[in-house]
Design an enzyme around this catalytic site. Structure first.
Site, PDB file in Angstrom:
ATOM      1  N   LEU A  15       2.327 -13.144   7.764  1.00 59.69           N
ATOM      2  CA  LEU A  15       2.222 -13.078   6.303  1.00 59.69           C
ATOM      3  C   LEU A  15       3.376 -12.310   5.685  1.00 59.69           C
ATOM      4  O   LEU A  15       3.740 -12.559   4.542  1.00 59.69           O
ATOM      5  CB  LEU A  15       0.894 -12.424   5.912  1.00 59.69           C
ATOM      6  CG  LEU A  15      -0.363 -13.129   6.417  1.00 59.69           C
ATOM      7  CD1 LEU A  15      -1.599 -12.323   6.050  1.00 59.69           C
ATOM      8  CD2 LEU A  15      -0.450 -14.536   5.859  1.00 59.69           C
ATOM      9  N   GLY A  19      10.443  -3.196   6.522  1.00 59.79           N
ATOM     10  CA  GLY A  19      11.066  -2.139   7.290  1.00 59.79           C
ATOM     11  C   GLY A  19      10.108  -1.364   8.161  1.00 59.79           C
ATOM     12  O   GLY A  19      10.501  -0.826   9.187  1.00 59.79           O
ATOM     13  N   GLY A  21       6.762  -2.474   9.179  1.00 57.48           N
ATOM     14  CA  GLY A  21       5.869  -3.227  10.035  1.00 57.48           C
ATOM     15  C   GLY A  21       5.752  -4.664   9.604  1.00 57.48           C
ATOM     16  O   GLY A  21       6.524  -5.152   8.779  1.00 57.48           O
ATOM     17  N   GLU A  22       4.766  -5.331  10.165  1.00 56.64           N
ATOM     18  CA  GLU A  22       4.528  -6.722   9.842  1.00 56.64           C
ATOM     19  C   GLU A  22       3.035  -6.953   9.712  1.00 56.64           C
ATOM     20  O   GLU A  22       2.221  -6.224  10.278  1.00 56.64           O
ATOM     21  CB  GLU A  22       5.109  -7.633  10.929  1.00 56.64           C
ATOM     22  CG  GLU A  22       4.543  -7.372  12.317  1.00 56.64           C
ATOM     23  CD  GLU A  22       5.269  -8.167  13.402  1.00 56.64           C
ATOM     24  OE1 GLU A  22       6.420  -8.554  13.157  1.00 56.64           O
ATOM     25  OE2 GLU A  22       4.668  -8.401  14.468  1.00 56.64           O
ATOM     26  N   LYS A  38      -2.117  -5.424  10.079  1.00 58.18           N
ATOM     27  CA  LYS A  38      -0.797  -4.809   9.908  1.00 58.18           C
ATOM     28  C   LYS A  38      -0.485  -3.958  11.135  1.00 58.18           C
ATOM     29  O   LYS A  38      -1.321  -3.154  11.568  1.00 58.18           O
ATOM     30  CB  LYS A  38      -0.770  -3.943   8.650  1.00 58.18           C
ATOM     31  CG  LYS A  38       0.546  -3.203   8.445  1.00 58.18           C
ATOM     32  CD  LYS A  38       0.508  -2.382   7.158  1.00 58.18           C
ATOM     33  CE  LYS A  38       1.817  -1.634   6.955  1.00 58.18           C
ATOM     34  NZ  LYS A  38       1.827  -0.872   5.696  1.00 58.18           N
ATOM     35  N   ASP A 131       3.577   4.594  -6.136  1.00 60.64           N
ATOM     36  CA  ASP A 131       4.333   3.336  -6.102  1.00 60.64           C
ATOM     37  C   ASP A 131       3.562   2.230  -6.821  1.00 60.64           C
ATOM     38  O   ASP A 131       3.427   1.118  -6.304  1.00 60.64           O
ATOM     39  CB  ASP A 131       4.639   2.935  -4.659  1.00 60.64           C
ATOM     40  CG  ASP A 131       5.837   1.981  -4.565  1.00 60.64           C
ATOM     41  OD1 ASP A 131       6.611   1.914  -5.549  1.00 60.64           O
ATOM     42  OD2 ASP A 131       5.997   1.314  -3.537  1.00 60.64           O
TER      43      ASP A 131
END
Length: 528
Positions: A15, A19, A21-22, A38, A131
């Site tokens: 998905l 920088g 993780g994935e 994740k 954020d």
């Protein structure tokens, strides 16, 4: 090809990748469900800072029980690799929604109200998100909203430990409050600033300051006046410009004290605007599943703060010069949307403006939406997991409704347990309160604060604030009422922490009502 496995998970569609993780769509073989998984990138295995940030994100979200924060099922370490197991839902992030065009002010305010609810919950827990931006606001069908990516959230406690010894400021420049560039304390008002910027982006269709380059963006936040959305979109009433301007005030003391206060002011600005200034709201823009490319666009900028002692709001030459050498880190969005399990697609949510208190059957939904799952997970313990509880078509502005035939058990056989219960989840406090007020108004029930809670043999039928048993006493808007209607004794209550309204019912008269209230007090109120 051999499919990858990770502990009990079968890894499927990628998905997003960034920088840190994935995120994959994965199948949890233990619990028979698809999840968003994740994992920290192997490259950061030995990086203490990244591992600490990853762990903290899991801990923060796991402890926030708020409908507009996507829950974490599990987190930990498998084969020496950190992971988060999160609910997989369908939708699109807000940046994609507004990239097509600006959205109507009324819809924007509804979205902001929900984000504000999540922020206020985080702030009450001593956390600053840091954020808040459109790409971290995820919108599902029916415009139910989630705030995501608490990966850089920080405690406001003076004893909190920073993630880095270098004092780097992490966040996204487009929505970063001025005090974030300085060395002083930062609290929830920094999130209020960012949320006001998100509101501007919704109604204007662009970021608040369009200056190019890091130094120019920092200068704009520190020195330029807040933009006026009405200059970009004539559908925005000037009163909403004023709300955004106060929310984006340079001095935190001049802003709204809470995100909820900002959202309420925005709603009031629209309500007080001349009808001719606001076009009728059209249907919500359909959301589409987030792609892997879109999930990889959460850019986090790192800049060094101004030295202490400098005048608040002033940009030092060193800051501007140093900003030109900014290091950009790509951080994958903590929680993403996918195409989802096609067999378990979200149910279409329909709403009406009527409030029903009858026991007539409602249409049971054949599929469960993310909102249904949120509501089912927040039911009182005595109903949670009960096989008799099932989603039904929501009404009265609710985003989800669940009806239960009977509880799991009764805490005291001497009290008559209900034969039916209804629970409704709302997207924001305004709609939740409006539903309850419609209920008591339609029944002609007055508010009597000095009466007991529900003693129909002693006090007249009324509604009033109830006192939480645990710690907080009476909270604004948390009302309870009881009455006999449609042949049923009924007890209703408002829970602002979970944005739910519950009702328990049993056929009978006021004597039944008295005993039903005792059951509610000992079984449900005892855990609120």
């Amino acid at each position: 090809m051999t499919q990858e496995t990770f502990g009990p998970y079968r890894i499927e569609q990628l998905l997003g990748r960034g920088g840190m993780g994935e995120v994959h769509r994965a199948y949890d073989t233990v619990h028979d469900r698809f999840v968003a998984l994740k994992r920290l990138s192997p490259a950061h295995h030995g990086d203490h800072e990244y591992r600490a940030r990853f762990r903290r994100e899991a801990q923060i979200v796991a402890r926030l029980r708020e409908p507009h924060v996507i829950p974490i099922h599990a987190y930990g370490e498998i084969d020496d690799r950190l992971y988060l197991d999160m609910r997989l839902v369908e939708g699109a992030d807000l940046s994609d929604v507004i990239r097509e065009r600006a959205i109507e002010p009324s819809r924007a305010v509804r979205i902001v109200e929900q984000v504000a609810s999540a922020l206020d919950a985080a702030h009450a827990d001593g956390l600053v998100h840091r954020d808040v931006k459109p790409s971290n606001v995820l919108v599902t069908s029916g415009d139910f909203v989630y705030l995501v990516d608490f990966g850089i959230a920080r405690s406001v406690s003076p004893t909190a430990t920073a993630l880095t010894a270098s004092g780097l400021v992490v966040g996204t420049l487009d929505y970063m409050a001025p005090e974030r560039f300085e060395s002083g304390p930062v609290d929830g008002r920094a999130d209020v600033y960012a949320l006001a910027g998100v509101l501007f982006a919704c109604v204007a269709g662009r970021r608040p300051f369009i200056a190019d380059g890091t130094a120019a963006q920092i200068w704009a936040h520190l020195k330029e006046p807040p933009p006026r959305a009405s200059a970009v979109n004539p559908a925005v009433p000037p009163a909403l410009d004023d709300v955004i301007a106060r929310g984006m005030a340079k001095n935190p003391a001049d802003r709204y004290a809470t995100a909820g206060e900002l959202a309420r002011a925005a709603a009031q600005a629209l309500a007080s605007a001349p009808a001719s200034a606001i076009p009728p709201a059209g249907p919500a823009t359909p959301t589409t599943p987030m792609t892997a490319r879109q999930a990889d666009t959460a850019a986090t900028e790192v800049v060094r703060p101004q030295a202490s002692g400098a005048e608040p709001g002033a940009a030092s030459p060193a800051l501007i010069a140093g900003a030109l050498a900014v290091v950009v880190l790509l951080v994958v969005t903590a929680i993403v949307f996918s195409n989802g399990d096609k067999k378990r697609g979200s149910a279409t949510t329909s709403t009406t403006t009527t409030t029903s208190t009858s026991s007539s059957p409602a249409t049971t939904t054949t599929t469960r939406s993310p909102q249904d799952d949120v509501l089912l997970s927040t039911l009182p313990t005595v109903y949670r997991g009960a096989g008799s509880c099932a989603p039904v078509t929501p009404d009265g502005g609710a985003v989800a409704t669940v009806r239960c035939a009977k509880p799991n058990s009764s805490s005291d056989p001497a009290h008559l347990p209900p034969t039916e219960a209804e629970f409704r989840l709302f997207g924001d406090r305004h709609t939740q309160d409006a539903y309850f007020q419609t209920l008591v108004t339609s029944k002609g029930i007055p508010r009597i604060d000095d009466a007991g809670r529900c003693r129909p043999n002693i006090d007249p039928i009324h509604y009033k604030l109830y006192r939480r048993v645990v710690s907080d006493g009476e909270l604004p808007g948390e009302f309870t009422t009881c009455f006999v209607g449609d042949g049923n004794a009924q007890v209703w209550w408002v829970d602002t922490r979970t944005l739910t309204i519950g009702a328990v019912k049993r056929p009978g008269d006021i004597n039944t009502l008295d005993r039903l209230d005792l059951w509610w007090s000992t079984t449900v109120l005892a855990e609120l």
